[in-house]
Design a protein around this motif. Structure first.
Motif, PDB file in Angstrom:
ATOM      1  N   ARG A   3       0.875  -1.158   0.000  1.00 24.07           N
ATOM      2  CA  ARG A   3       0.000   0.000   0.000  1.00 24.07           C
ATOM      3  C   ARG A   3       0.922   1.220   0.000  1.00 24.07           C
ATOM      4  N   VAL A   4       0.652   2.177  -0.878  1.00 24.48           N
ATOM      5  CA  VAL A   4       1.513   3.341  -1.055  1.00 24.48           C
ATOM      6  C   VAL A   4       0.788   4.586  -0.571  1.00 24.48           C
ATOM      7  N   SER A   5       1.491   5.379   0.239  1.00 27.98           N
ATOM      8  CA  SER A   5       0.960   6.653   0.710  1.00 27.98           C
ATOM      9  C   SER A   5       2.110   7.650   0.695  1.00 27.98           C
ATOM     10  N   GLY A   6       2.106   8.558  -0.277  1.00 31.42           N
ATOM     11  CA  GLY A   6       3.229   9.482  -0.417  1.00 31.42           C
ATOM     12  C   GLY A   6       4.493   8.709  -0.736  1.00 31.42           C
ATOM     13  N   ASN A   7       5.515   8.892   0.098  1.00 35.11           N
ATOM     14  CA  ASN A   7       6.772   8.153  -0.081  1.00 35.11           C
ATOM     15  C   ASN A   7       6.838   6.896   0.768  1.00 35.11           C
ATOM     16  N   SER A   8       5.744   6.553   1.419  1.00 31.16           N
ATOM     17  CA  SER A   8       5.705   5.395   2.303  1.00 31.16           C
ATOM     18  C   SER A   8       5.125   4.180   1.581  1.00 31.16           C
ATOM     19  N   HIS A   9       5.781   3.043   1.754  1.00 33.78           N
ATOM     20  CA  HIS A   9       5.303   1.763   1.236  1.00 33.78           C
ATOM     21  C   HIS A   9       5.114   0.827   2.427  1.00 33.78           C
ATOM     22  N   LYS A  10       3.955   0.196   2.510  1.00 33.91           N
ATOM     23  CA  LYS A  10       3.709  -0.779   3.565  1.00 33.91           C
ATOM     24  C   LYS A  10       3.346  -2.105   2.908  1.00 33.91           C
ATOM     25  N   LYS A  11       4.181  -3.107   3.153  1.00 35.94           N
ATOM     26  CA  LYS A  11       3.921  -4.429   2.589  1.00 35.94           C
ATOM     27  C   LYS A  11       2.714  -5.036   3.289  1.00 35.94           C
ATOM     28  N   ILE A  12       1.730  -5.475   2.481  1.00 35.25           N
ATOM     29  CA  ILE A  12       0.514  -6.024   3.075  1.00 35.25           C
ATOM     30  C   ILE A  12       0.237  -7.459   2.653  1.00 35.25           C
ATOM     31  N   ALA A  13       0.936  -7.958   1.635  1.00 33.94           N
ATOM     32  CA  ALA A  13       0.697  -9.340   1.208  1.00 33.94           C
ATOM     33  C   ALA A  13       1.852  -9.822   0.346  1.00 33.94           C
ATOM     34  N   GLU A  14       1.981 -11.131   0.285  1.00 33.86           N
ATOM     35  CA  GLU A  14       2.965 -11.761  -0.583  1.00 33.86           C
ATOM     36  C   GLU A  14       2.415 -13.114  -1.014  1.00 33.86           C
ATOM     37  N   THR A  15       2.723 -13.508  -2.244  1.00 36.04           N
ATOM     38  CA  THR A  15       2.256 -14.783  -2.768  1.00 36.04           C
ATOM     39  C   THR A  15       3.259 -15.293  -3.790  1.00 36.04           C
ATOM     40  N   VAL A  16       3.048 -16.507  -4.268  1.00 37.21           N
ATOM     41  CA  VAL A  16       3.853 -17.105  -5.334  1.00 37.21           C
ATOM     42  C   VAL A  16       2.892 -17.683  -6.352  1.00 37.21           C
TER      43      VAL A  16
ATOM     44  N   ASP B  23     -11.865  -8.876   2.625  1.00 39.74           N
ATOM     45  CA  ASP B  23     -11.833  -8.382   4.007  1.00 39.74           C
ATOM     46  C   ASP B  23     -10.686  -7.402   4.272  1.00 39.74           C
ATOM     47  N   MET B  24      -9.729  -7.294   3.356  1.00 41.79           N
ATOM     48  CA  MET B  24      -8.608  -6.354   3.512  1.00 41.79           C
ATOM     49  C   MET B  24      -8.663  -5.201   2.514  1.00 41.79           C
ATOM     50  N   PHE B  25      -9.626  -5.236   1.611  1.00 45.21           N
ATOM     51  CA  PHE B  25      -9.662  -4.270   0.516  1.00 45.21           C
ATOM     52  C   PHE B  25     -10.084  -2.878   0.981  1.00 45.21           C
ATOM     53  N   LYS B  26      -9.379  -1.879   0.475  1.00 46.46           N
ATOM     54  CA  LYS B  26      -9.835  -0.498   0.592  1.00 46.46           C
ATOM     55  C   LYS B  26      -9.220   0.291  -0.555  1.00 46.46           C
ATOM     56  N   PRO B  27      -9.948   1.281  -1.067  1.00 42.14           N
ATOM     57  CA  PRO B  27      -9.420   2.081  -2.171  1.00 42.14           C
ATOM     58  C   PRO B  27      -8.106   2.748  -1.790  1.00 42.14           C
ATOM     59  N   GLY B  28      -7.276   2.992  -2.784  1.00 42.45           N
ATOM     60  CA  GLY B  28      -6.000   3.646  -2.552  1.00 42.45           C
ATOM     61  C   GLY B  28      -5.015   3.342  -3.659  1.00 42.45           C
ATOM     62  N   THR B  29      -3.765   3.713  -3.410  1.00 43.56           N
ATOM     63  CA  THR B  29      -2.676   3.462  -4.341  1.00 43.56           C
ATOM     64  C   THR B  29      -1.889   2.257  -3.846  1.00 43.56           C
ATOM     65  N   TYR B  30      -1.581   1.367  -4.772  1.00 42.39           N
ATOM     66  CA  TYR B  30      -0.894   0.118  -4.456  1.00 42.39           C
ATOM     67  C   TYR B  30       0.254  -0.106  -5.423  1.00 42.39           C
ATOM     68  N   GLU B  31       1.146  -1.012  -5.031  1.00 38.00           N
ATOM     69  CA  GLU B  31       2.225  -1.412  -5.923  1.00 38.00           C
ATOM     70  C   GLU B  31       2.440  -2.911  -5.795  1.00 38.00           C
TER      71      GLU B  31
END
Length: 118
Positions: free
Chosen positions: A27-40, A55-63
């Protein structure tokens, strides 16, 4: 129904789903990145479940970051180090709290593309 996010990877050079690629979601907010998930990716080039479930979804900017280097090496497509493509970041926005977002990666050793899928 609440929104959610899915992804998959297709190896366009080989014409096959790309199995075994690690993908991280931030999840991206300004210059901050918060890892919220990982998969293969599985043998169909997809994750077994949405990378961002309802259950984790919310609008916003992601990477999404696709760690493609190991896959390209394992399939004999990497070429010499340093790799042309090792990690592929895709930054995107999701603004509809009730939509299914699908962000695929079409990958080859020297190029990639993406789009909003269905």
């Amino acid at each position: 129904m609440p929104g959610y996010l899915t992804t998959h990877v297709l190896d366009t050079a080989r014409g096959l789903p790309a199995e075994g690629i690690r993908i991280a979601l931030y999840r991206v907010s300004g210059n901050s990145h918060k890892k919220i998930a990982e998969t293969v990716t599985n043998d169909d080039g997809r994750s077994d479940a949405p990378i961002l479930p309802q259950d984790m979804f919310k609008p916003g900017t992601y990477e999404l970051i696709f760690f493609c280097g190991d896959y390209l090496r394992a399939t004999g497509q990497a070429g010499d180090d340093p790799l042309f493509l090792d990690q592929v970041p895709i930054r995107f926005g999701m603004n509809d709290a009730e939509a299914h977002y699908h962000v695929p990666l079409l990958l080859s050793p020297y190029g990639y593309s993406t789009y909003r899928g269905s």
